[in-house]
Design a protein around this motif. Sequence first.
Motif, PDB file in Angstrom:
ATOM      1  N   ARG A 108      -5.622   4.091   8.859  1.00  0.00           N
ATOM      2  CA  ARG A 108      -5.691   3.442   7.547  1.00  0.00           C
ATOM      3  C   ARG A 108      -5.574   1.923   7.668  1.00  0.00           C
ATOM      4  NH1 ARG A 108      -5.857   4.508   2.383  1.00  0.00           N
ATOM      5  NH2 ARG A 108      -4.962   3.067   0.863  1.00  0.00           N
ATOM      6  N   ASP A 167      -2.500   8.662  11.604  1.00  0.00           N
ATOM      7  CA  ASP A 167      -3.047   8.399  10.270  1.00  0.00           C
ATOM      8  C   ASP A 167      -2.790   6.959   9.855  1.00  0.00           C
ATOM      9  OD1 ASP A 167      -3.845  11.023  10.178  1.00  0.00           O
ATOM     10  OD2 ASP A 167      -2.223  11.684   8.847  1.00  0.00           O
ATOM     11  N   LEU A 168      -1.629   6.465  10.195  1.00  0.00           N
ATOM     12  CA  LEU A 168      -1.259   5.101   9.850  1.00  0.00           C
ATOM     13  C   LEU A 168      -2.173   4.094  10.543  1.00  0.00           C
ATOM     14  CD1 LEU A 168       1.053   3.579   8.283  1.00  0.00           C
ATOM     15  CD2 LEU A 168       2.201   3.417  10.479  1.00  0.00           C
ATOM     16  N   ASP A 192       0.859  -1.175   0.000  1.00  0.00           N
ATOM     17  CA  ASP A 192       0.000   0.000   0.000  1.00  0.00           C
ATOM     18  C   ASP A 192       0.904   1.236   0.000  1.00  0.00           C
ATOM     19  OD1 ASP A 192      -1.599   2.188   0.677  1.00  0.00           O
ATOM     20  OD2 ASP A 192      -2.918   1.002   1.958  1.00  0.00           O
ATOM     21  N   PRO A 193       0.941   1.997  -1.102  1.00  0.00           N
ATOM     22  CA  PRO A 193       1.818   3.170  -1.165  1.00  0.00           C
ATOM     23  C   PRO A 193       1.571   4.173  -0.046  1.00  0.00           C
ATOM     24  CG  PRO A 193       0.989   2.620  -3.341  1.00  0.00           C
ATOM     25  CD  PRO A 193       0.243   1.756  -2.375  1.00  0.00           C
ATOM     26  N   GLU A 194       0.325   4.300   0.404  1.00  0.00           N
ATOM     27  CA  GLU A 194       0.031   5.243   1.484  1.00  0.00           C
ATOM     28  C   GLU A 194       0.626   4.763   2.806  1.00  0.00           C
ATOM     29  OE1 GLU A 194      -1.686   8.694   3.354  1.00  0.00           O
ATOM     30  OE2 GLU A 194      -0.865   8.137   1.404  1.00  0.00           O
ATOM     31  N   VAL A 195       0.542   3.464   3.072  1.00  0.00           N
ATOM     32  CA  VAL A 195       1.173   2.907   4.270  1.00  0.00           C
ATOM     33  C   VAL A 195       2.677   3.102   4.203  1.00  0.00           C
ATOM     34  CG1 VAL A 195       1.672   0.752   5.495  1.00  0.00           C
ATOM     35  CG2 VAL A 195      -0.668   1.257   4.755  1.00  0.00           C
ATOM     36  N   ASP A 196       3.256   2.832   3.037  1.00  0.00           N
ATOM     37  CA  ASP A 196       4.700   3.049   2.852  1.00  0.00           C
ATOM     38  C   ASP A 196       5.071   4.503   3.142  1.00  0.00           C
ATOM     39  OD1 ASP A 196       5.082   0.428   2.137  1.00  0.00           O
ATOM     40  OD2 ASP A 196       5.319   0.814  -0.003  1.00  0.00           O
ATOM     41  N   ARG A 197       4.281   5.432   2.606  1.00  0.00           N
ATOM     42  CA  ARG A 197       4.585   6.860   2.775  1.00  0.00           C
ATOM     43  C   ARG A 197       4.531   7.266   4.246  1.00  0.00           C
ATOM     44  NH1 ARG A 197       2.166  11.547   3.798  1.00  0.00           N
ATOM     45  NH2 ARG A 197       0.088  10.620   3.935  1.00  0.00           N
ATOM     46  N   LEU A 198       3.482   6.839   4.931  1.00  0.00           N
ATOM     47  CA  LEU A 198       3.323   7.231   6.331  1.00  0.00           C
ATOM     48  C   LEU A 198       4.451   6.681   7.189  1.00  0.00           C
ATOM     49  CD1 LEU A 198      -0.545   6.773   6.582  1.00  0.00           C
ATOM     50  CD2 LEU A 198       0.711   8.944   6.791  1.00  0.00           C
ATOM     51  N   GLN A 238      -8.645  -0.734   6.755  1.00  0.00           N
ATOM     52  CA  GLN A 238      -8.515  -1.733   5.697  1.00  0.00           C
ATOM     53  C   GLN A 238      -8.426  -3.160   6.242  1.00  0.00           C
ATOM     54  OE1 GLN A 238      -8.621  -1.219   2.253  1.00  0.00           O
ATOM     55  NE2 GLN A 238      -9.375   0.745   3.029  1.00  0.00           N
ATOM     56  N   GLU A 256       7.723   8.718   6.256  1.00  0.00           N
ATOM     57  CA  GLU A 256       7.774  10.082   6.782  1.00  0.00           C
ATOM     58  C   GLU A 256       7.867  10.088   8.307  1.00  0.00           C
ATOM     59  OE1 GLU A 256       4.650  12.497   5.209  1.00  0.00           O
ATOM     60  OE2 GLU A 256       5.228  12.136   3.107  1.00  0.00           O
TER      61      GLU A 256
END
Length: 532
Positions: A487, A483-484, A458-464, A491, A467
């Motif tokens: 999400r 946020d992590l 999940d790119p969003e999980v990777d990003r969080l 899911q 960062e």
Amino acid sequence: MRTLWKRAALGAAATALLTLSLPAGGSAEEARNGGVLRLIAHPEPPTLMLGLNQQGPTQFVAGKIYEGLLTYGPDLQPRPHLAESWEISEDGLVYTFHLRKDVRWHDGQPFTAKDVVFSATDFLAKVHPRARGHFGRAEKIEALDDHTVRMTLKAPFAPFIMGFETSSAPMIPAHIYEGTDYQTNPANQTPIGTGPFKLAEWKRGAFIRLERNADYWQAGKPDLDGLNFVIVPDAASRALAFETGEVDVLRGGDVEYFDVQRLAASDGVTETRAGYEMLSPTMWVQFNLRSAPMDDARFRRAVMHAIDRQFIVDNLWFGFAKPSAGPIASTTPFYDEKALVTYDYDLKKAEALLDEMGLKKDANGVRTTVRFLPLPYGETYIRLGEYIRQQLEQIGIRTQTVATDHAGWAKRLGDWDYDLSLNLLYQYGDPSLGVERAYVSTNLVKGSPSANVSGLNDPEVDRLFREAAVATDRETRAALFSDLQQRISDQAYFGYLIEVQFPTLYRSGIENLVTGATGLNGEMEDVRLPKR
């Protein structure tokens, strides 16, 4: 008949323990007279090469053979160990470790900065899922001289100093492993570390015997002559062995949880729940997200609605746990209960989600069949697997249970050869150290049960995660981790069950048994037995 069987099992255990009662080297008169601490290795570790395997049983035994640069107190603050001191630059990029000058490997060779650089940049980077990510944050790791190592990070990483305990970064002897195939090196069978104890004998299925390292770098330590780990596969026999004085220590999971309170109330027994502040283990249902129907969030949510977590706490763990709902344990930093999406126990909601997916029941009431890989850590975990199986069948999910031993479970999980499994994750004091490895796509590495074996990408999980790891202030990290948690729980990438507590029972009078944040997985160099 059951009583007779238990006595027979205890007799076998007692025979093994009596075999181990003498320290390495011969008679009791030749011993240092610190005594031998008697414990239980359950389940039996698949290997004692801690660099290659970081499962709980391996950590427990091999944590006395290998060492890391630092240890950590109950407050999670770092303490000197193989590194006697360190400095961190003001910009948070440069870590300089000053190594002790009097440390030798068990084969007599000196421990130097070369071993640290080899461990961090070569061995662990190739085979250790957590260390790979940890040391991968470094731009350069170099030896300034034989006893000074400088690690320069690519970007500031606040929890970097937390990643140097023994299981996270065990030091590996370069002179034994450099230029070899790490997985097949013969030294894996006779591990060489710097720790207070050395492997003396391992009789598979019976016992593991460690002897005192007479050349240990801490003068006068260890006090003990040795450690004897007996392997007793039956929980009832393990409880009897403790009751009859054949073993001195029980760790969480050695006996049934309903036996813990009874044994703790016995004369001459002490109980503690301290010592697992860094690990904070969380139990979950693991989904193989690569294939249907596990790749559908509605299926995963249905599974979660079918499970009563409070029932698990009350009737399987007997209060030595608490319900879990997300990736970060409530006992560790950055846990945010308000961010979590929770799934109440509701079979009707579960069935409605499966109906919505189009998974209709056949004439036998079966919607789909999945391969289920329970966690073979003992009777309590086996019953948990049976409970999960029964609950899923109530909503039309038939399970084909794959029965394995501990090594087989690890192999199947590492090879991604399962649909659903049960797993236990250690947190290691910060989400960027212990949690991230199971979620980020950069750790989709086949062959290790401690990597991202679910197939989560999940790119969003990777990003969080990315960062949060490099954020320099706590408020920013906290917001990203919130946020992590939102999400991941929304899911239902994992089916969170419980946060497990590991009570330790031991003979009153034993000193310094649990002193650090990794509990019984620590080195035990300070343990002292009462005088007999």
